[in-house]
Structure formats: structure tokens, C-alpha cells
Motif scaffolding. Structure first.
Motif: not given
Length: 138
Positions: A78, A91, A114, A130-131, A133-135
Motif C-alpha cells: 500500500r 496505508s 508501476y 497506492k490508492d 493508482s500509485w501517486q
């Protein structure tokens, strides 16, 4: 469903099968045994890590070698700490959050999978979340 056979400890107590989807990561401890980590329990199995890596790959499972002795389930990660090269399986991070190490090479391979821009690491942002998408996170 894919299962692997594990035991509760190195003495072979409590032999059972667990679903591979429940595995967060497996860790070779440089003895004969491999620790299999789930959200609630740590199990033990045997064999070289490369055997499990190859088996999971052939079964189409989303596991990746993140460190010399760590094979992680990418679907369960996460948060990644880009500064300390740690992968977290929740998270909400605190001292009890389950995590595994990443080598620099493993971290780069993870980012490549990713499509994560590693240049943001130099800006000191540190955490990749990670939600949907990865940010890059604060």
C-alpha cells in the motif's frame, strides 16, 4: 485458488495449507527456512527463494523479488518509503505496520512496473501511496 504447505514453526508443528493470496511477503533468513508472512500470522516453509519466485511467476501471481531475501505480493503493498526503501502493507503506518525491505535494484524494478517517476525521490517527498493508482504523497 493456489495453496502452499506451511508449518507454524521450524519444528514442523501445525502443518497446514494457506492460500497464496493471503501472503504479504516471504523472507529467506539464510538458514534452511523461509518465513511466510500474512496479516495475522508468520508461518514457515522450506526451499530456496528462487523456487518460490519461479513457481509464483508460472502460476501468474503478482510477486516480485524486492530484496535478496524478500519476495513480496505486489497486490498487497500500500505504501513505499522511497527514502528508506521499505514496502508497507497498510496505508496507516506506525511501529506495528507490517513491512519488508527493498534493495535499490528492487525499488527501481518496482517503480518501473508501476510507472513511478523516481525523480520525485530527490525532491524529498519520501512516500509513494497506492490508492486507485500509485501517486507520490506528502
Amino acid at each position: 485458488m493456489v495453496f502452499i504447505t506451511v508449518t507454524e514453526n521450524e519444528d514442523g508443528d501445525g502443518i497446514q495449507q494457506i492460500d497464496v493470496e493471503d501472503i504479504l511477503y516471504i523472507h529467506f533468513d539464510y538458514r534452511l527456512f523461509i518465513s511466510v508472512h500474512t496479516r495475522t500470522t508468520k508461518y514457515v516453509t522450506v526451499g530456496p527463494l528462487r523456487f518460490w519466485e519461479s513457481s509464483f511467476e508460472k502460476a501468474g501471481l503478482n510477486f516480485m523479488r524486492l530484496d535478496r531475501g524478500v519476495l513480496a505480493n505486489l497486490d498487497k503493498i500500500r505504501v513505499v518509503d522511497s527514502e528508506y526503501k521499505l514496502a508497507y502493507f497498510d496505508s496507516n503506518i506506525d511501529n506495528n505496520t507490517i513491512r519488508c525491505t527493498m534493495s535499490i535494484t528492487g525499488y527501481k524494478a518496482f517503480c518501473d512496473v508501476y510507472g513511478i517517476n523516481r525523480k520525485s525521490d530527490r525532491a524529498g517527498e519520501g512516500k509513494i501511496l497506492k490508492d486507485l493508482s500509485w501517486q507520490t504523497g506528502p
